[in-house]
Enzyme design. Structure first.
Site, PDB file in Angstrom:
ATOM      1  NE  ARG A  85      51.591  32.460  40.422  1.00  0.00           N
ATOM      2  CZ  ARG A  85      50.494  31.813  40.798  1.00  0.00           C
ATOM      3  NH1 ARG A  85      49.420  31.838  40.023  1.00  0.00           N
ATOM      4  NH2 ARG A  85      50.452  31.131  41.921  1.00  0.00           N
ATOM      5  CE  LYS A 185      49.740  33.202  45.270  1.00  0.00           C
ATOM      6  NZ  LYS A 185      48.326  33.470  45.493  1.00  0.00           N
ATOM      7  CD  GLU A 221      42.293  37.591  40.243  1.00  0.00           C
ATOM      8  OE1 GLU A 221      42.671  36.445  40.491  1.00  0.00           O
ATOM      9  OE2 GLU A 221      43.068  38.522  39.970  1.00  0.00           O
TER      10      GLU A 221
HETATM   11  N1  PLP Z   1      43.777  34.733  41.857  1.00  0.00           N
HETATM   12  C1  PLP Z   1      44.244  35.092  43.076  1.00  0.00           C
HETATM   13  C2  PLP Z   1      44.081  36.489  43.519  1.00  0.00           C
HETATM   14  C3  PLP Z   1      44.874  34.146  43.896  1.00  0.00           C
HETATM   15  O1  PLP Z   1      45.337  34.496  45.098  1.00  0.00           O
HETATM   16  C4  PLP Z   1      44.978  32.802  43.430  1.00  0.00           C
HETATM   17  C5  PLP Z   1      45.549  31.788  44.300  1.00  0.00           C
HETATM   18  O2  PLP Z   1      46.686  31.569  44.370  1.00  0.00           O
HETATM   19  C6  PLP Z   1      44.509  32.477  42.151  1.00  0.00           C
HETATM   20  C7  PLP Z   1      43.908  33.470  41.401  1.00  0.00           C
HETATM   21  C8  PLP Z   1      44.676  31.118  41.599  1.00  0.00           C
HETATM   22  O3  PLP Z   1      46.018  30.884  41.253  1.00  0.00           O
HETATM   23  P1  PLP Z   1      46.651  29.437  41.336  1.00  0.00           P
HETATM   24  O4  PLP Z   1      45.808  28.551  40.494  1.00  0.00           O
HETATM   25  O5  PLP Z   1      48.023  29.585  40.787  1.00  0.00           O
HETATM   26  O6  PLP Z   1      46.632  29.037  42.752  1.00  0.00           O
END
Ligand code: PLP
Length: 344
Positions: A85, A185, A221
């Site tokens: 990712r 991210k 989200e």
């Molecule tokens: N959505 C956002 C905006 C996030 O910052 C995160 C956290 O990392 C997630 C979703 C969940 O992603 P993950 O399960 O990879 O931590």
């Protein structure tokens, strides 16, 4: 008489640890240098006021966790998925890809070098934060001479969200637009998330759920977690597209629900009404783990989800995931990797 005072909870706050792992990108050679460690306070590799990261948000992050098992061993959860990712985010941000093997090496090393900070079994986790940021430069252009730094630091954490949270439906501010960088991210995605979270707090809620920017109708989200609903024993979660971060916890829960629990899971566009009428709802993430959503505020009205408590399927998924992470359940999908055998 033994001390009966309960231990204070760890919470989710930055705490200094020992070593940070670094790698520096050489623009002339178009190559990343070796992974090395430097003390937590060593400023030599930090971003300057002239850095593209500080000025133009050229910064991409990841979030990984290491868990202490009952026998004292420490395991890292799905670092390969984070490596992939990260590279997807770097590609999208026109930043040089960071080799997966270097990523894994840096994550391993940061855990090994800070092993005494890993919370004990079921008391929390070591949160590992890889960040890639641009060096010094001026102007919004792809400067071939720009250097980049990868830093992988870590800090012990407890719970990010308490259970049974309340959510504010954010109808004015959207976190990401189609064609944008919402699925990456990138650090640049978080100022809007922070604003929506503060607005949610003013509404008496723990966090906000944003809606799509086009129709202002479909769930996106939370500020740092993905969302699921459960209706008639079927799981639903918003389809990712280019506006939602593809959470690794989201992916893990889809796998567990389908392959261990035999449940149906649909990724589709979900409306606010579907959330309000759900039997259960929860959010999930590396920091958030699996956290039940008990109330939702839309406009000035609060709605109770299901019976207002953590639902049956949410509880099973939470126990399954944390059970694997802490070594109480068999790691059937090979998600854990041993960090250090020498810890007693
Ligand atoms: N959505 C956002 C905006 C996030 O910052 C995160 C956290 O990392 C997630 C979703 C969940 O992603 P993950 O399960 O990879 O931590």
């Amino acid at each position: 008489m033994p001390d009966e005072k309960p231990k204070p909870k760890l919470g989710f706050k930055l705490k200094k640890t020992k070593l940070v792992m670094y790698s520096i990108y050489c623009p002339e050679k178009k190559r990343w240098g070796p992974v090395f460690g430097a003390a937590w306070n060593d400023r030599r590799y930090w971003a300057s006021p002239w850095s593209a990261a500080v000025n133009y948000a050229r910064s991409v992050i990841e979030g990984v966790k290491a868990f202490g098992h009952e026998d004292g061993q420490v395991f890292i959860f799905r670092p390969n998925a984070n490596a992939k990712r990260l590279n997807n985010s770097l590609f999208g941000m026109l930043m040089p890809r960071f080799p997966e093997e270097k990523f894994i090496e840096a994550v391993y090393d940061v855990v090994k070098e800070n092993i005494e900070f890993v919370p004990k079994y079921r008391e929390g986790a070591l949160y590992i934060r890889p960040v890639v940021f641009g060096g010094d430069g001026l102007g919004i252009a792809l400067d071939p001479d720009l250097s980049y730094t990868t830093a992988v630091w870590s800090t012990p954490v407890g719970e990010y969200l308490q259970s049974d949270i309340s959510l504010w439906v954010e109808r004015e501010i959207t976190r990401a637009m189609p064609g944008g960088i919402g699925a990456l991210k990138a650090a640049a995605n978080y100022p809007l998330a922070l604003i929506t979270r503060e607005r949610a707090k003013k509404q008496g809620c723990h966090d906000a759920v944003t809606l799509d920017g086009q129709y202002v109708k479909y769930l996106q989200e939370l500020t740092g977690a993905n969302i699921f609903i459960v209706k008639n024993n079927i799981l639903f979660t918003p389809i990712i597209g280019d506006t939602i971060l593809p959470g690794i916890t989201r992916d893990s829960l889809i796998t567990l629900a389908r392959n261990v629990l035999g449940l149906k899971v649909f990724e589709k566009r979900l409306t606010v009404e579907e959330l309000l009428n759900a039997d259960e709802a929860y959010c999930c993430g590396t920091a958030a783990s699996v956290t039940s959503i008990s109330r939702v505020k839309d406009g000035d009205k609060f709605y109770t989800i299901g019976n207002g408590k953590q639902g049956r399927i949410t509880k099973i998924l939470h126990n399954l995931l944390t059970g694997i992470q802490f070594g109480d359940h068999e790691d059937v999908f090979g998600w854990l990797t041993l960090a250090d055998r020498s810890r007693s």
